[in-house]
Design a protein around this motif. Structure first.
Motif, PDB file in Angstrom:
ATOM      1  N   PHE A 105       4.352  -4.300  62.178  1.00  0.00           N
ATOM      2  CA  PHE A 105       5.276  -3.207  61.857  1.00  0.00           C
ATOM      3  C   PHE A 105       6.688  -3.652  62.226  1.00  0.00           C
ATOM      4  N   TYR A 106       7.621  -3.540  61.276  1.00  0.00           N
ATOM      5  CA  TYR A 106       9.007  -3.982  61.464  1.00  0.00           C
ATOM      6  C   TYR A 106       9.904  -2.751  61.424  1.00  0.00           C
ATOM      7  N   THR A 107      10.435  -2.370  62.562  1.00  0.00           N
ATOM      8  CA  THR A 107      11.153  -1.098  62.665  1.00  0.00           C
ATOM      9  C   THR A 107      12.367  -1.033  61.749  1.00  0.00           C
ATOM     10  N   TRP A 108      13.128  -2.122  61.617  1.00  0.00           N
ATOM     11  CA  TRP A 108      14.341  -2.105  60.796  1.00  0.00           C
ATOM     12  C   TRP A 108      14.025  -2.040  59.307  1.00  0.00           C
ATOM     13  N   ALA A 109      12.901  -2.650  58.907  1.00  0.00           N
ATOM     14  CA  ALA A 109      12.520  -2.642  57.498  1.00  0.00           C
ATOM     15  C   ALA A 109      11.971  -1.274  57.084  1.00  0.00           C
ATOM     16  N   GLU A 110      11.183  -0.667  57.970  1.00  0.00           N
ATOM     17  CA  GLU A 110      10.584   0.632  57.661  1.00  0.00           C
ATOM     18  C   GLU A 110      11.565   1.775  57.904  1.00  0.00           C
ATOM     19  N   GLY A 111      12.579   1.520  58.733  1.00  0.00           N
ATOM     20  CA  GLY A 111      13.523   2.582  59.062  1.00  0.00           C
ATOM     21  C   GLY A 111      12.933   3.629  59.983  1.00  0.00           C
ATOM     22  N   ALA A 112      12.000   3.225  60.842  1.00  0.00           N
ATOM     23  CA  ALA A 112      11.342   4.169  61.751  1.00  0.00           C
ATOM     24  C   ALA A 112      10.778   3.417  62.949  1.00  0.00           C
ATOM     25  N   VAL A 113      10.595   4.139  64.028  1.00  0.00           N
ATOM     26  CA  VAL A 113       9.943   3.599  65.230  1.00  0.00           C
ATOM     27  C   VAL A 113       8.790   4.531  65.590  1.00  0.00           C
ATOM     28  N   PRO A 114       7.822   4.059  66.373  1.00  0.00           N
ATOM     29  CA  PRO A 114       6.710   4.939  66.757  1.00  0.00           C
ATOM     30  C   PRO A 114       7.202   6.161  67.529  1.00  0.00           C
ATOM     31  N   VAL A 115       6.542   7.279  67.295  1.00  0.00           N
ATOM     32  CA  VAL A 115       6.847   8.474  68.085  1.00  0.00           C
ATOM     33  C   VAL A 115       6.021   8.495  69.362  1.00  0.00           C
ATOM     34  N   ALA A 116       4.855   7.842  69.339  1.00  0.00           N
ATOM     35  CA  ALA A 116       3.993   7.809  70.522  1.00  0.00           C
ATOM     36  C   ALA A 116       3.257   6.476  70.596  1.00  0.00           C
ATOM     37  N   VAL A 117       3.090   5.995  71.825  1.00  0.00           N
ATOM     38  CA  VAL A 117       2.400   4.733  72.076  1.00  0.00           C
ATOM     39  C   VAL A 117       1.385   4.949  73.200  1.00  0.00           C
ATOM     40  N   PHE A 118       0.214   4.314  73.060  1.00  0.00           N
ATOM     41  CA  PHE A 118      -0.841   4.409  74.073  1.00  0.00           C
ATOM     42  C   PHE A 118      -1.228   3.002  74.525  1.00  0.00           C
ATOM     43  N   GLU A 119      -1.274   2.815  75.849  1.00  0.00           N
ATOM     44  CA  GLU A 119      -1.768   1.570  76.424  1.00  0.00           C
ATOM     45  C   GLU A 119      -2.910   1.918  77.383  1.00  0.00           C
ATOM     46  N   PHE A 120      -3.995   1.130  77.311  1.00  0.00           N
ATOM     47  CA  PHE A 120      -5.141   1.358  78.179  1.00  0.00           C
ATOM     48  C   PHE A 120      -5.205   0.226  79.207  1.00  0.00           C
ATOM     49  N   LEU A 121      -5.165   0.615  80.464  1.00  0.00           N
ATOM     50  CA  LEU A 121      -4.937  -0.328  81.553  1.00  0.00           C
ATOM     51  C   LEU A 121      -6.060  -1.351  81.711  1.00  0.00           C
ATOM     52  N   SER A 122      -5.649  -2.589  81.858  1.00  0.00           N
ATOM     53  CA  SER A 122      -6.577  -3.672  82.165  1.00  0.00           C
ATOM     54  C   SER A 122      -6.050  -4.398  83.397  1.00  0.00           C
ATOM     55  N   ASP A 123      -6.891  -5.204  84.021  1.00  0.00           N
ATOM     56  CA  ASP A 123      -6.485  -5.894  85.252  1.00  0.00           C
ATOM     57  C   ASP A 123      -5.267  -6.780  85.027  1.00  0.00           C
ATOM     58  N   SER A 124      -5.172  -7.407  83.877  1.00  0.00           N
ATOM     59  CA  SER A 124      -4.104  -8.377  83.641  1.00  0.00           C
ATOM     60  C   SER A 124      -2.779  -7.750  83.242  1.00  0.00           C
ATOM     61  N   THR A 125      -2.806  -6.510  82.703  1.00  0.00           N
ATOM     62  CA  THR A 125      -1.566  -5.922  82.176  1.00  0.00           C
ATOM     63  C   THR A 125      -1.147  -4.632  82.861  1.00  0.00           C
ATOM     64  N   ALA A 126      -1.949  -4.139  83.810  1.00  0.00           N
ATOM     65  CA  ALA A 126      -1.706  -2.814  84.376  1.00  0.00           C
ATOM     66  C   ALA A 126      -0.308  -2.663  84.960  1.00  0.00           C
ATOM     67  N   GLU A 127       0.148  -3.618  85.767  1.00  0.00           N
ATOM     68  CA  GLU A 127       1.462  -3.496  86.394  1.00  0.00           C
ATOM     69  C   GLU A 127       2.588  -3.503  85.361  1.00  0.00           C
ATOM     70  N   TYR A 128       2.455  -4.342  84.367  1.00  0.00           N
ATOM     71  CA  TYR A 128       3.454  -4.390  83.290  1.00  0.00           C
ATOM     72  C   TYR A 128       3.456  -3.075  82.521  1.00  0.00           C
ATOM     73  N   ASP A 129       2.261  -2.530  82.256  1.00  0.00           N
ATOM     74  CA  ASP A 129       2.153  -1.265  81.526  1.00  0.00           C
ATOM     75  C   ASP A 129       2.780  -0.120  82.310  1.00  0.00           C
ATOM     76  N   ARG A 130       2.600  -0.130  83.645  1.00  0.00           N
ATOM     77  CA  ARG A 130       3.101   0.964  84.485  1.00  0.00           C
ATOM     78  C   ARG A 130       4.606   0.900  84.714  1.00  0.00           C
ATOM     79  N   ASN A 131       5.190  -0.258  84.549  1.00  0.00           N
ATOM     80  CA  ASN A 131       6.585  -0.442  84.946  1.00  0.00           C
ATOM     81  C   ASN A 131       7.489  -0.877  83.792  1.00  0.00           C
ATOM     82  N   GLU A 132       7.548  -2.182  83.506  1.00  0.00           N
ATOM     83  CA  GLU A 132       8.498  -2.691  82.518  1.00  0.00           C
ATOM     84  C   GLU A 132       8.345  -2.060  81.134  1.00  0.00           C
TER      85      GLU A 132
END
Length: 252
Positions: A105-132
Motif C-alpha cells: 500500500f502506497y499512501t501517496w499514490a492512493e491518497g489515503a492512510v490507514p485509519v486503524a492499525v493492529f499489532e499483535f505482540l510477539s517476543d521479538s517485537t513487543a517493545e518496538y510495538d509498545r513504544n516507537e
C-alpha cells in the motif's frame, strides 16, 4: 427479525462516513519490495488472531467497496524512500477501493492512510510495538488509531490503544471495566475473550450496541443451526397436524 437482515441493517446503521481518497488504486510500484524473509505470523496464536479478526472486519465492511483491509503487507508512506515502510498485522483504510488486491500500500499514490492499525505482540517485537511504533503510526504516517494486543493466553493480558487528541497530542485510549476499547475511527467496540481450548486470548469486534460480528464460518454455522430449527419446527407442526387429523377421524 431475520438474523441475516438484522445484521445487514446494523452494518448500514453503524458504517462510518468518510470521503473517497484523492489518489488511485495502485497494485505495485517498481523499486519498492513487497515481501521479506519474515513469516506471516510469529506463532499459531498470532495466526489464529490475525485470521479471525481480519475475517470479522471484512465481514463488517463487506457492504462498502471503499474499505480496504490489509493483512501483514507493506505500507510505504514516503515517496522515494523505501526505508519508510511498516508491515502491521492488520490495517484498515477508508475511501480506497477494496479491489484489486495490492502487493503493498502506497499512501501517496492512493491518497489515503490507514485509519486503524493492529499489532499483535510477539517476543521479538513487543517493545518496538509498545513504544516507537506509536509515533511512527500516529505521527509519521497519520494513522488515527493504533492498537496492540497479546493473543497468547498464558502470557499477561495486554490490550491497549492510542489516538490523537483534538489538540494533536497522542493519548492512550481508556478501556472500560471489562477491558473493552471503543474505536471512534471504525465505530466498533473491541473486546477480547479467553478461548481455553486453543489458549488464545481472541480480540473481537462488536457493533456499538454490543452485537458480535461473526466470521464467515461462524455465520455459516449460525445459518445452518437456524435452518435446522425451522425444519424441526415445521416437522413438529406436521406431526401435530397429523395427530389432530387422526383424532378427528377417530371421532367419526
Amino acid at each position: 427479525m431475520n438474523m441475516i437482515s438484522d445484521f445487514e441493517i446494523k452494518q448500514r446503521k453503524y458504517m462510518p462516513v468518510f470521503p473517497n481518497a484523492t489518489g488511485k488504486t495502485t497494485v505495485h510500484i517498481e523499486g519498492y519490495p513487497c515481501e521479506d524473509d519474515e513469516p506471516m505470523a510469529a506463532t499459531e496464536f498470532h495466526a489464529e488472531q490475525i485470521t479471525t479478526l481480519s475475517e470479522q472486519l471484512k465481514q463488517c465492511f463487506t457492504i462498502n467497496e471503499f474499505v480496504h483491509i490489509g493483512v501483514d503487507s507493506f505500507i510505504y508512506y514516503s515517496e522515494g524512500d523505501i526505508t519508510k515502510v511498516v508491515a502491521p498485522d492488520i490495517h484498515v483504510v477508508f475511501g480506497v477501493k477494496k479491489y484489486p488486491l495490492r502487493r503493498s500500500f502506497y499512501t501517496w499514490a492512493e491518497g489515503a492512510v490507514p485509519v486503524a492499525v493492529f499489532e499483535f505482540l510477539s517476543d521479538s517485537t513487543a517493545e518496538y510495538d509498545r513504544n516507537e511504533k506509536i509515533g511512527v503510526y500516529l505521527n509519521d504516517i497519520g494513522v488515527k488509531e493504533y492498537f496492540i494486543h497479546q493473543p497468547e493466553l498464558k502470557k499477561p493480558t495486554e490490550f491497549r490503544g492510542w489516538r490523537r487528541s483534538p489538540s494533536g497530542n497522542i493519548v492512550e485510549m481508556e478501556a472500560d471495566v471489562k477491558g473493552s476499547i471503543f474505536s471512534e475511527a471504525l465505530n466498533l467496540l473491541f473486546r477480547y475473550e479467553e478461548q481455553h481450548h486453543t489458549d488464545v486470548r481472541l480480540l473481537r469486534p462488536y457493533f456499538p450496541d454490543g452485537t458480535s460480528i461473526a466470521t464467515p464460518l461462524e455465520e455459516h454455522h449460525l445459518r445452518v443451526a437456524a435452518e435446522t430449527r425451522v425444519q424441526e419446527a415445521e416437522a413438529e407442526i406436521e406431526r401435530l397436524r397429523a395427530q389432530l387429523v387422526n383424532l378427528q377421524n377417530n371421532k367419526t
